[in-house]
Every structure is written in structure tokens, then in C-alpha cells.
Design a protein around this motif. Structure first.
Motif, mmCIF file in Angstrom:
data_model
loop_
_atom_site.group_PDB
_atom_site.id
_atom_site.type_symbol
_atom_site.label_atom_id
_atom_site.label_comp_id
_atom_site.label_asym_id
_atom_site.label_seq_id
_atom_site.Cartn_x
_atom_site.Cartn_y
_atom_site.Cartn_z
ATOM 1 N N UNK A 148 77.905 55.330 52.205
ATOM 2 C CA UNK A 148 77.818 56.723 52.648
ATOM 3 C C UNK A 148 76.847 57.527 51.787
ATOM 4 N N UNK A 149 76.659 57.107 50.556
ATOM 5 C CA UNK A 149 75.696 57.747 49.663
ATOM 6 C C UNK A 149 74.376 57.013 49.892
ATOM 7 N N UNK A 150 73.424 57.693 50.560
ATOM 8 C CA UNK A 150 72.204 56.990 50.972
ATOM 9 C C UNK A 150 71.057 57.973 51.171
ATOM 10 N N UNK A 151 69.908 57.392 51.474
ATOM 11 C CA UNK A 151 68.733 58.189 51.783
ATOM 12 C C UNK A 151 68.792 58.648 53.225
ATOM 13 N N UNK A 152 68.221 59.812 53.465
ATOM 14 C CA UNK A 152 68.051 60.322 54.814
ATOM 15 C C UNK A 152 66.615 60.091 55.245
ATOM 16 N N UNK A 153 66.075 61.046 55.938
ATOM 17 C CA UNK A 153 64.730 60.945 56.491
ATOM 18 C C UNK A 153 63.671 61.175 55.408
ATOM 19 N N UNK A 154 62.560 60.461 55.527
ATOM 20 C CA UNK A 154 61.411 60.646 54.638
ATOM 21 C C UNK A 154 60.267 61.266 55.429
ATOM 22 N N UNK A 155 59.525 62.157 54.783
ATOM 23 C CA UNK A 155 58.382 62.814 55.394
ATOM 24 C C UNK A 155 57.173 62.577 54.502
ATOM 25 N N UNK A 156 56.023 62.325 55.103
ATOM 26 C CA UNK A 156 54.807 62.034 54.361
ATOM 27 C C UNK A 156 53.769 63.113 54.614
ATOM 28 N N UNK A 157 53.121 63.569 53.553
ATOM 29 C CA UNK A 157 52.052 64.552 53.654
ATOM 30 C C UNK A 157 50.744 63.785 53.492
ATOM 31 N N UNK A 158 49.788 63.967 54.393
ATOM 32 C CA UNK A 158 48.553 63.186 54.322
ATOM 33 C C UNK A 158 47.697 63.560 53.118
ATOM 34 N N UNK A 159 46.804 62.654 52.794
ATOM 35 C CA UNK A 159 45.867 62.875 51.710
ATOM 36 C C UNK A 159 44.841 63.928 52.125
ATOM 37 N N UNK A 160 44.241 64.617 51.159
ATOM 38 C CA UNK A 160 43.219 65.614 51.509
ATOM 39 C C UNK A 160 42.026 65.011 52.246
#
Length: 181
Positions: A148-160
Motif C-alpha cells: 500500500x506504501x508505493x509510488x503513484x504517477x510520474x511526470x516528466x518535463x522535457x529538456x530545453x
């Protein structure tokens, strides 16, 4: 001739912009949600900055520390004192998200000092845990362990540089359309 000069100036400007972006600190920024998803609202997120030069080098799982931390929020509160903050990613598959997270922190905004410890390891989810306790009295306030203790969603920001290339393509399309008129 007038249009050729404009095209040369616009192209030079875009290449200069692209050059500045590609020589700036190229990095992948990952925002990862985490928490206890057993029905209790103990969730948060953090953002880390990973240097682009270490990605896809065949190194596999690489560990990082608080130096790569850009932003941190837990229980809606952003102000913490960290005693330990470690995380790991698979540098050959950065889109897999964070693989490991451990932190030991105290909040800095209340009369009583609450301490938080969290461990999430995707390789061994049965050993994940979150504990919350009063650091002044050493009284446990909450504890949960397991999947139950876990990661949720990941979001990535692009490189410049990726953004600059996209901008260059849009500008080229606009110039092409203008030249066609």
C-alpha cells in the motif's frame, strides 16, 4: 531578396536559441507521486533533476541524494528538514519512474515536531513502509508497511533543447506558410 534576408535572420535567431538551450544544463526533471494508498490520505510528491549525460549509458540503477531534489511536498506541507533523502532511477529507462525512495525528515511548521520516515523500493514492495511519529515524545502516530506504501504517477518535463527543436519546427512551418502567400 527582402524575404531571403528575413529568412536568414529568422534562421540565425532560431539556431542561436537552439544553441543556448542545448548548451544550458540539459536535464530530465521527474515529478513522482508517492504515499500510503490504503485509504489514508498520506500522499506527497517530489521533483528531482537528473543530468542528461548519465542517461542511457548502460549504468542501470543509479542512486542520488538531496542535491538533486528540486521540490518536495508531503501532506500538503512543503517545509521539511531532511536527515536523509535518497532515491534511485534506472538510467537506461528513465520513463520507468523512480525505483527507490528513502527519506527521514521532520516538519518545520508546527509546535510539536513530527518526524516522517518512508521507504519505497519497487524491487521489494513487501518491505515498503511509512511511519509518522512525534519527535518530541517518540510516540508513534501512524505506521503502515507493504504494497500500500508505493509510488503513484510520474511526470516528466522535457529538456530545453527538445522544446527549442519544437519551436524551430513551428517557426519553419510558419515561415513556409508565409512564403507560400
Amino acid at each position: 531578396m527582402k524575404y531571403i534576408k528575413k529568412l536568414i535572420v529568422a534562421t540565425s535567431l532560431m539556431f542561436a536559441t537552439l544553441g543556448m538551450a542545448s548548451f544550458s544544463a540539459n536535464a530530465v526533471m521527474i515529478t513522482q507521486e508517492f504515499g500510503d494508498y490504503s485509504g489514508v490520505p498520506f500522499t506527497g510528491s517530489f521533483t528531482v533533476d537528473i543530468d542528461d549525460s548519465i542517461l542511457n549509458q548502460g549504468d542501470g540503477i543509479v542512486f542520488f541524494n538531496e542535491d538533486n531534489l528540486v521540490d518536495f511536498e508531503f501532506f500538503g506541507w512543503p517545509d521539511y528538514e531532511f536527515f536523509a533523502f535518497d532515491f534511485a532511477i534506472d538510467t537506461d529507462n528513465v520513463f520507468g519512474g523512480i525505483e527507490y525512495l528513502y527519506f527521514d525528515a521532520n516538519d518545520l511548521g508546527f509546535e510539536e515536531t513530527w518526524a516522517y520516515q518512508l521507504l519505497i523500493d519497487n524491487a521489494w514492495p513487501d518491505f515498503n513502509y511509512l511511519d509518522v511519529f512525534n519527535a518530541d515524545t517518540n510516540e508513534f502516530l501512524y505506521f503502515n508497511e507493504g504494497a500500500d506504501v508505493r509510488f503513484g504517477q510520474a511526470t516528466y518535463v522535457p529538456e530545453p533543447s527538445t522544446v527549442a527543436l519544437f519551436g524551430l519546427a513551428l517557426m519553419a512551418l510558419g515561415l513556409r506558410r508565409r512564403m507560400a502567400k
